[in-house]
Each structure stands twice: as C-alpha cells, then as structure tokens.
Enzyme design. Sequence first.
Site, mmCIF file in Angstrom:
data_model
loop_
_atom_site.group_PDB
_atom_site.id
_atom_site.type_symbol
_atom_site.label_atom_id
_atom_site.label_comp_id
_atom_site.label_asym_id
_atom_site.label_seq_id
_atom_site.Cartn_x
_atom_site.Cartn_y
_atom_site.Cartn_z
ATOM 1 N N THR A 69 34.007 9.078 -34.039
ATOM 2 C CA THR A 69 35.066 8.059 -34.046
ATOM 3 C C THR A 69 34.583 6.789 -34.728
ATOM 4 O O THR A 69 35.290 6.202 -35.563
ATOM 5 C CB THR A 69 35.517 7.766 -32.599
ATOM 6 O OG1 THR A 69 35.967 8.994 -32.018
ATOM 7 C CG2 THR A 69 36.628 6.743 -32.549
ATOM 8 N N HIS A 205 27.735 15.804 -30.760
ATOM 9 C CA HIS A 205 28.055 16.703 -29.652
ATOM 10 C C HIS A 205 28.856 17.939 -30.047
ATOM 11 O O HIS A 205 29.117 18.807 -29.213
ATOM 12 C CB HIS A 205 28.744 15.939 -28.511
ATOM 13 C CG HIS A 205 30.159 15.531 -28.778
ATOM 14 N ND1 HIS A 205 31.229 16.187 -28.245
ATOM 15 C CD2 HIS A 205 30.672 14.518 -29.507
ATOM 16 C CE1 HIS A 205 32.348 15.595 -28.618
ATOM 17 N NE2 HIS A 205 32.039 14.568 -29.390
ATOM 18 N N CYS A 329 49.012 13.991 -24.481
ATOM 19 C CA CYS A 329 50.020 14.022 -23.441
ATOM 20 C C CYS A 329 50.326 12.572 -23.112
ATOM 21 O O CYS A 329 49.430 11.822 -22.773
ATOM 22 C CB CYS A 329 49.404 14.743 -22.239
ATOM 23 S SG CYS A 329 50.531 15.103 -20.940
HETATM 24 N N1 PLP Z 1 36.930 13.966 -36.026
HETATM 25 C C1 PLP Z 1 37.180 15.229 -35.663
HETATM 26 C C2 PLP Z 1 37.723 16.189 -36.664
HETATM 27 C C3 PLP Z 1 36.926 15.645 -34.343
HETATM 28 O O1 PLP Z 1 37.193 16.907 -33.986
HETATM 29 C C4 PLP Z 1 36.420 14.702 -33.425
HETATM 30 C C5 PLP Z 1 36.203 15.062 -32.012
HETATM 31 O O2 PLP Z 1 37.043 15.680 -31.383
HETATM 32 C C6 PLP Z 1 36.167 13.390 -33.869
HETATM 33 C C7 PLP Z 1 36.436 13.064 -35.174
HETATM 34 C C8 PLP Z 1 35.615 12.350 -32.949
HETATM 35 O O3 PLP Z 1 34.219 12.500 -32.773
HETATM 36 P P1 PLP Z 1 33.478 11.862 -31.515
HETATM 37 O O4 PLP Z 1 33.907 12.650 -30.317
HETATM 38 O O5 PLP Z 1 32.018 12.013 -31.820
HETATM 39 O O6 PLP Z 1 33.885 10.433 -31.449
#
Ligand code: PLP
Length: 391
Positions: A69, A205, A329
């Site tokens: 993110t 993760h 949701c």
């Molecule tokens: N981008 C994509 C395509 C993701 O699948 C995710 C996580 O679900 C993220 C960004 C966000 O990553 P993080 O959980 O490390 O903030």
Amino acid sequence: MTYLDHAATTRVLPQVIQRMSEVMVQTGNASSLHKSGREARKTVEIAREQVADALHCLPSEVIFTAGGTESDNLAVKGLYWLRHNSDPRRTRILTSAIEHHAVLDPLVWLDESEGAEVEWIEVDSLGRINLEALKASIEKDPESVALVSVMWANNEVGTIQPIHEIVEIAHQYSIPVHSDAVQVVGWLPIDFAASGIDALTLSGHKIGGPMGVGALLLRREFKPVPVLHGGGQEREVRSGTLATHLIAGLGIAVEDAVAHQAERAERITALRNSLIERVLANVPAAHLNGDLVNRLPGNAHFSFEGCEGDALLMLLDAAGVESSTGSACTAGIPQPSHVLLAMGVPVSTAVGSLRFSLGSSSVEADVDALIDVLPGVVERAQRAGKTARSS
Ligand code: PLP
C-alpha cells in the site's frame, strides 16, 4: 482448516522467521554511525542486494517501505507530483479500471483533491486492458500525461496484463510507468531492468515474508515527491527508521520466491487447473471468471448463480475451508467487486463470487477438501438467497 486464501496472505517461511529472530535481538539503528549501527546497516544492505539480484535491478533502485500500500501511494502520488511540478500541463493519469484499492484510492484522491484527471482504461470480459484504448488516450494529448499505472496481474481474478506492451506504448511518449506487481513476485519471472517499468511495487507478506514491509523498485532518474517527510533514510524519497528485522525477512523471502518460481508456477498451475475442472464438474451453478491462459498460477475465481459471496464464504468457513470474496462490504451490505463490474459481469452475478487462491504449501488434499463440501454449501447458499429474496 483448508487454507485457500494465499493471495490475501501466505505462510511465513521458517528461514525468514529464523533470520528475523536473529536480527530482532540485535540493537542498532541502520542510520547510526557506531558499530551496532553499522551492523544494522549491513543487514539492510544484504537484503537490498538479495532483492536487487533476484529481481534484476540495481541495489540503489530498491526503496524499502512498509508494504504494498505504501509503495503504491509513493509511486502514484510521488510520480504525479514530480511530473506535474516539472510541467504543469501534465495532469492526466492513465490506469486500468481494475486496480487494487492501494492504487485506485490514491488516484481518486489525486483526482478529487490535487487537480489530477484520472482516466480509467477499459478492460475486456477477461480483465485484459484495452491497449488500443490506452494508446488512443495517450495520443489524444501525450504532453498532458503525467503517469501510466497498470497492475501486472489482478489480485481478484488473476488476469495478467500485457505489461511489456503497456511500457512500450507509454515510453514512445517518454511517459513513466508504474506497475503493482504484488501478486506477481514468485509466480512470474521478473526482470526489472529488461521490463522497462519505471516503478514496481512488491509486498513481503504475499511471498513468505513478514507483514508490514515491501519495496518500491524505482529507476534512479526519478525522485518522486515524498509522501512521508522525515529523516529521508531511503534515497530522500522515503523516511522512517528502517525496520531491520522486517527488511532482513523480506530479502530472504524475495530470494526464495524467485529461486523456486518456475517449478512452483508449474506445479500450482496444474493443481489450480484441477481445482477449476473439479469445481465446474461438481457445481453446475459455478462459472469461472477471468482469463484461463493469462492467469496467475494460484488463482481460481468463480461466480455461483443464485448465491451471495459472503454467505458462501461463511458457510465454507464453517465447513473448514477458508476463501475470499475479494470485494468490500459497506455497512454490512455486500458490494459487487469493481473488478467484475469493469469486466461486464452483471451485479447479480458479481455479488455471488469467490476467490480460491493457492500457495506454495497447497496440495491436492486441499482441493479434495473443497470439493467435498462445496456442492452442499452452494445448495444451502442458494436456498438462503431464495428465502431472502422472497421475504
Ligand atoms: N496491491 C495488490 C495487488 C494486492 O493484492 C495487495 C494486497 O492485498 C496490495 C497491493 C497491498 O499490499 P499490502 O498488504 O502489503 O499493503
């Protein structure tokens, strides 16, 4: 429990836990000049080299962040501001209609609060971006495009985008490209140098590393405007004391993900195909979403006619199988996924969708466990849906 939600997060590798435990007991800030600080710095730089070697970039192109993110926010906001500040005509950001919220929401914010104009390029019914539409949008006025941001592969339906063609089109006009590759590391080969991508997001993760750490691979010529201001630890682009133990874990996870990528992708693709075939054969209400060919190895995504995704998820959970709807949701009311809607899936079908995602530790017994319970669960969810509609 049968865990079929590896795209949400996956098991932390034992060697990652081992290394993180060793680092956690060492005191030292990687920015300190004394011996303990130098030791911490060495730990960070080893991890930086592991990431760089595995993904074919320079160590100085690796910017450690707190996860996918943050990397996405830094890329799209920072590059937008950089490009707009150096030429105020650059207000347009071109992106796909199916980005993860970590890209989508900062873009909506830039549009609503920062004077950017975001253009959402359409995707087809399989979730593939329309390259002609992207090209036409650029060619309308190339000078006004600040940035192109398109995810390498979609987290919900698993569709892989033609990222190399996207880069080629954008670079004809010297427009930088960001790509969210969070779901790609460890599943497809990544060569950052050869790809031409200017900024690439990854997250720990999703690949056997810890939560709360990630990286933005960023070409040297770009100095995005920071999102976080402070000590400027990472190339003056990202501030904050480096999380030495998390970064050490990330380095090992990236190295492992890439070292076993080809063999893992082959095994899990076969397992995923078996899952898809068995679901379609055993559940007449099931319909596969996304592209069967250009698809992440671990992804299987279905809509189930007459069901609500959340009801399916909870019934499956109670039966020992963990999955995901992939959509948000709001106030307890299930929202259809923006990804499925952009692919032209009707709302009534979209709300009945579930993602099963496989990871390194997945085996045929996981698919057996799903197939044992899924037909009964779908029947119950359909009955619950009928009752809810008639009452
Ligand atoms: N981008 C994509 C395509 C993701 O699948 C995710 C996580 O679900 C993220 C960004 C966000 O990553 P993080 O959980 O490390 O903030």
